[in-house]
Scaffold this active site. Structure first.
Site, PDB file in Angstrom:
ATOM      1  NE  ARG A  25      -3.719  -0.565   2.583  1.00 15.28           N
ATOM      2  CZ  ARG A  25      -3.621  -1.034   3.873  1.00 15.28           C
ATOM      3  NH1 ARG A  25      -3.405  -0.477   5.042  1.00 15.28           N
ATOM      4  NH2 ARG A  25      -4.165  -2.256   4.094  1.00 15.28           N
ATOM      5  NE  ARG A  29      -7.322   5.548   2.837  1.00 17.64           N
ATOM      6  CZ  ARG A  29      -7.869   5.372   4.238  1.00 17.64           C
ATOM      7  NH1 ARG A  29      -9.290   5.816   4.424  1.00 17.64           N
ATOM      8  NH2 ARG A  29      -7.621   3.797   4.338  1.00 17.64           N
ATOM      9  NE  ARG A  38     -10.240   8.208  -1.696  1.00 14.41           N
ATOM     10  CZ  ARG A  38      -9.990   6.969  -1.168  1.00 14.41           C
ATOM     11  NH1 ARG A  38      -8.932   6.208  -1.168  1.00 14.41           N
ATOM     12  NH2 ARG A  38     -11.071   6.875  -0.737  1.00 14.41           N
ATOM     13  CG  ASP A  75      -9.895  -2.248  -4.131  1.00 12.63           C
ATOM     14  OD1 ASP A  75     -10.302  -3.372  -4.568  1.00 12.63           O
ATOM     15  OD2 ASP A  75      -9.230  -1.725  -3.329  1.00 12.63           O
ATOM     16  CE1 TYR A 152     -12.992  -6.856   1.148  1.00 10.47           C
ATOM     17  CE2 TYR A 152     -11.576  -8.310   1.217  1.00 10.47           C
ATOM     18  CZ  TYR A 152     -11.977  -8.153   1.813  1.00 10.47           C
ATOM     19  OH  TYR A 152     -11.213  -6.525   2.074  1.00 10.47           O
TER      20      TYR A 152
END
Length: 350
Positions: A25, A29, A38, A75, A152
């Site tokens: 990652r 962020r 973003r 992703d 998921y």
């Protein structure tokens, strides 16, 4: 010709001058420049689907830190989204799906999407990033594992207890195997498309495999990852394309993972890397395994932890330094810089 191929050489257990490092990652962020891009994109999914912006954020951490690899910005949930399950991101809640896969009818509707159409935006990003990298460092492609994707798809989002998928596993294992079959065929197509578009190594993220009991892990996660490894294009542009398998919480199954034909195993922070090396011998390289939370400590403490992991691994090659999971969005970028600098300095062969 790659200007820096240290990462690929370490994965193949070839001699290296220092231990290469990248961070799971790493485009995320914690970087203010990522947050700005973003915001400009409008949403996380729009950022993933915009070739230019996905290229921009993939390169952002490399402009800040002398990392030894870039990883495609995307992703793992692009795969179930391509199956028509309706991926969306709820503010503060993470990823969700409009449609879950829980009943016999739901499972019967599942299909292997046309990767060249439904996921073309991902392979377009791979090609664009390779061009923008201009052979600075290798590019890593990736996918979620069939079981992690299934979690998921069945749960409809992330879960604390995996109640729905585990109930299916015990009550209707045939349904879960069918989901995993579709996921496996899709992931093989997807990763091969990334390799053909320019990915020079690939990683399978089995983020939730560690939630499975012994025996069930081998049946519902590992055997499908073995099929993926066997189905991948392992050479491109005259060079081996290494495959990394990362099961978070999978430290007890290292010997089993090493036997499926992958080139490297990713370790989380709960496994001692020196002990892992003794257990797998020279079968595979190891990637890991700094606790991401240790990046909140002062730089001197970060350096001490880097030294501990490097010392535990010992001399020779076959180690790619990484975090034991993704970097936290609250991490100070200066602390990430301290980590990268410490790995390079302390591992360099004088």
């Amino acid at each position: 010709m790659l200007k820096n191929d240290t990462f690929l050489r370490a994965l193949m257990r070839e001699p290296v001058e220092y231990t290469p490092v990248w961070m799971m990652r790493q485009a995320g962020r914690y970087l203010p420049e990522y947050c700005a891009t973003r915001k400009h994109a409008g949403s996380f999914l729009q950022l993933c689907k915009n070739t230019d912006l996905a290229t921009e954020v993939t390169l952002q951490p490399l402009e800040r830190f002398p990392l030894d690899a870039a990883i495609l910005f995307s992703d793992i949930l692009t795969v179930p989204d391509a199956m028509g399950l309706g991926l969306y991101f709820a503010e503060g809640e993470g990823p969700k799906f409009e449609r879950t896969v829980r009943t016999e009818a739901d499972v019967a509707k599942l299909f292997v999407p046309d990767v060249g159409t439904e996921l073309k935006y991902v392979t377009d990003a791979v090609s664009s990033i390779r061009k923008a990298l201009d052979n600075r460092v290798p590019l890593i492609g990736f996918s979620g594992s069939p079981y992690t994707l299934a979690c998921y798809m069945v749960e409809g989002g992330s879960s604390s207890d995996y109640r729905n998928i585990k109930t299916m596993m015990y009550a209707r294992p045939d349904l879960l195997h069918r989901i995993l079959e579709v996921n496996t065929l899709t992931v093989i197509d997807y990763l091969n498309a990334q390799i053909e578009a320019g990915a020079q190594a690939v990683q399978i993220f089995d983020s939730w495999g560690g939630s499975l009991p012994y025996g069930k892990y081998q049946e519902f996660s590992l055997q499908y990852m073995a099929r993926i490894v066997a189905g991948l294009k392992r050479e491109n542009d005259g060079r081996r394309v290494p495959v990394i398998v990362f099961t978070k919480g999978g430290g007890q199954w290292l010997e089993d993972i090493a036997a499926i034909g992958c080139d490297a195993i990713g370790l989380d922070w709960t496994t001692d890397i020196g002990e892992a090396r003794c257990r797998v011998g020279d079968k595979v390289a190891l990637q890991g395994n700094f606790d991401p939370v240790a990046l909140f400590a002062p730089p001197a403490a970060i350096e001490a932890e880097v030294e501990r992991i490097l010392t535990s691994y010992g001399g020779g090659t076959g180690h790619v330094f990484n975090l034991g999971h993704g970097i936290s969005q609250f991490t100070n970028p200066d602390h990430a810089a301290a980590l990268v600098a410490a790995v390079h300095r302390l591992s360099r062969k004088d």
